[in-house]
Motif scaffolding. Sequence first.
Motif, PDB file in Angstrom:
ATOM      1  N   LEU A  37     -11.778 -11.528   1.461  1.00 30.73           N
ATOM      2  CA  LEU A  37     -11.579 -10.101   1.732  1.00 30.73           C
ATOM      3  C   LEU A  37     -11.930  -9.245   0.523  1.00 30.73           C
ATOM      4  O   LEU A  37     -12.427  -8.125   0.677  1.00 30.73           O
ATOM      5  N   LEU A  38     -11.697  -9.762  -0.681  1.00 33.90           N
ATOM      6  CA  LEU A  38     -12.075  -9.011  -1.880  1.00 33.90           C
ATOM      7  C   LEU A  38     -13.587  -8.818  -1.955  1.00 33.90           C
ATOM      8  O   LEU A  38     -14.077  -7.728  -2.251  1.00 33.90           O
ATOM      9  N   SER A  85     -14.932  -6.138   0.406  1.00 32.92           N
ATOM     10  CA  SER A  85     -14.741  -4.783  -0.091  1.00 32.92           C
ATOM     11  C   SER A  85     -15.768  -4.435  -1.161  1.00 32.92           C
ATOM     12  O   SER A  85     -16.354  -3.347  -1.150  1.00 32.92           O
ATOM     13  N   VAL A 140      -4.676  -7.684  -3.705  1.00 37.45           N
ATOM     14  CA  VAL A 140      -5.400  -8.358  -2.625  1.00 37.45           C
ATOM     15  C   VAL A 140      -5.258  -7.585  -1.316  1.00 37.45           C
ATOM     16  O   VAL A 140      -6.241  -7.380  -0.583  1.00 37.45           O
ATOM     17  N   ILE A 141      -4.051  -7.125  -1.010  1.00 37.99           N
ATOM     18  CA  ILE A 141      -3.834  -6.353   0.228  1.00 37.99           C
ATOM     19  C   ILE A 141      -4.641  -5.060   0.196  1.00 37.99           C
ATOM     20  O   ILE A 141      -5.254  -4.660   1.200  1.00 37.99           O
ATOM     21  N   THR A 167     -12.921 -19.092  -3.412  1.00 39.98           N
ATOM     22  CA  THR A 167     -11.519 -19.478  -3.262  1.00 39.98           C
ATOM     23  C   THR A 167     -11.307 -20.918  -3.717  1.00 39.98           C
ATOM     24  O   THR A 167     -10.379 -21.218  -4.482  1.00 39.98           O
ATOM     25  N   GLY A 191     -11.867  -3.513   2.603  1.00 40.80           N
ATOM     26  CA  GLY A 191     -12.873  -4.449   3.101  1.00 40.80           C
ATOM     27  C   GLY A 191     -12.920  -4.500   4.615  1.00 40.80           C
ATOM     28  O   GLY A 191     -14.001  -4.503   5.222  1.00 40.80           O
ATOM     29  N   ILE A 192     -11.747  -4.524   5.237  1.00 40.86           N
ATOM     30  CA  ILE A 192     -11.683  -4.573   6.707  1.00 40.86           C
ATOM     31  C   ILE A 192     -12.203  -3.269   7.305  1.00 40.86           C
ATOM     32  O   ILE A 192     -12.953  -3.278   8.298  1.00 40.86           O
ATOM     33  N   SER A 214      -8.270  -5.814   0.636  1.00 38.63           N
ATOM     34  CA  SER A 214      -8.451  -6.261   2.016  1.00 38.63           C
ATOM     35  C   SER A 214      -8.495  -5.072   2.971  1.00 38.63           C
ATOM     36  O   SER A 214      -9.276  -5.050   3.924  1.00 38.63           O
ATOM     37  N   GLY A 243      -7.500 -14.635  -1.908  1.00 40.50           N
ATOM     38  CA  GLY A 243      -8.021 -13.553  -1.068  1.00 40.50           C
ATOM     39  C   GLY A 243      -9.474 -13.225  -1.332  1.00 40.50           C
ATOM     40  O   GLY A 243      -9.925 -12.109  -1.041  1.00 40.50           O
ATOM     41  N   SER A 244     -10.229 -14.182  -1.881  1.00 38.62           N
ATOM     42  CA  SER A 244     -11.625 -13.924  -2.273  1.00 38.62           C
ATOM     43  C   SER A 244     -12.490 -13.407  -1.126  1.00 38.62           C
ATOM     44  O   SER A 244     -13.343 -12.539  -1.321  1.00 38.62           O
ATOM     45  N   SER A 259      -7.630   2.481  -0.599  1.00 37.20           N
ATOM     46  CA  SER A 259      -7.169   1.180  -1.091  1.00 37.20           C
ATOM     47  C   SER A 259      -6.369   1.327  -2.380  1.00 37.20           C
ATOM     48  O   SER A 259      -5.394   0.592  -2.601  1.00 37.20           O
TER      49      SER A 259
END
Length: 319
Positions: A134-135, A138, A188-189, A97, A195-196, A192, A131-132, A161
């Motif tokens: 969370l990216l 994933s 990004v969303i 980031t 990833g989450i 994310s 958003g690195s 996703s």
Amino acid sequence: MLLFLKFVLPATIGLIVAGIQGVIDGFFVGNAVGSQGLAAITLAFPALLAIVAVGHMIGIGTSSLVALALGRANRQEALKLVHNAFPLLLLAGIGLTSIGLALSGSYLRLLGASGPVFDMANSYIRVLFSGSVLLILSIALDPLVRNDGKPRLAMTCVVASVLVNMVLDYVFVMRMGMGVAGAAIATVIAFSFSGILLALYFFSGWAGLRLKPSSLSLESRIILKIMKTGLPSFAMQFSTFVLLFANEYMLLSYGSELAVSGYGIIGYVFSIFSLIFEGIAVGTQPIIGFNYGARCYSRVAGTLKIAVISCFVTGLIGF
């Protein structure tokens, strides 16, 4: 053969669907913004490969070592590897980031971008690198989930996703008129989201390698081992970055922004076959790693044989 299909099919489908993420952004931006927007996304794509390269280095490096440890029935070593990978991913994401936000403008100026295309590409890159963390979660956790014996779960998270990205692209780009920045926010969303979900899996009771927050650590010996093992994956992605950067530099220097847009469309088509090859490789990794650790070398050779034949047949079809 059944074991090969169990791991390779979900991995290949997941990677192809994940590759559609870029196509989705290009489709909506191309229709809503035009050729300049498509050129901006094409110019920004090599920068995204920096995140992918680091994610693969940590994710595939860790998953390869985990497969070997499980093959040797050394569960404690496998758990230690995953407990070190998580904080390493967070630190790598924060570092990316910082670097991405600081160098995005310089990167595009080096390419030769200017005017509206520069502004749109810069906004796309800055949103992605914001958003690195969370990216990269994933990207890196996907192979780890497969090595934990859940290839279908990894595929499901990727597919989910992509669906999220598609819906948000439509809302942000087509309905709200947010342009290239809206496409980046949607991406990004979407990343994310998967990833989450993958991170929560490792802290749940469903995980074979269940993590405990109190056991998360950073041991230099293990970190270096992970990075050394994942270095070939990093090098492969970084070489693609260099290739794309060089091609786009030449297109802007001796062509036009329209040429960059055309190059991006060609890249979408080509990526389908490259992702099939990558899916075969990634899908066979848990099988080969586990059996190599267990010293079942005949199974390793058999899996490699099926993988090579599969790649050869796919190449003939593509040709």
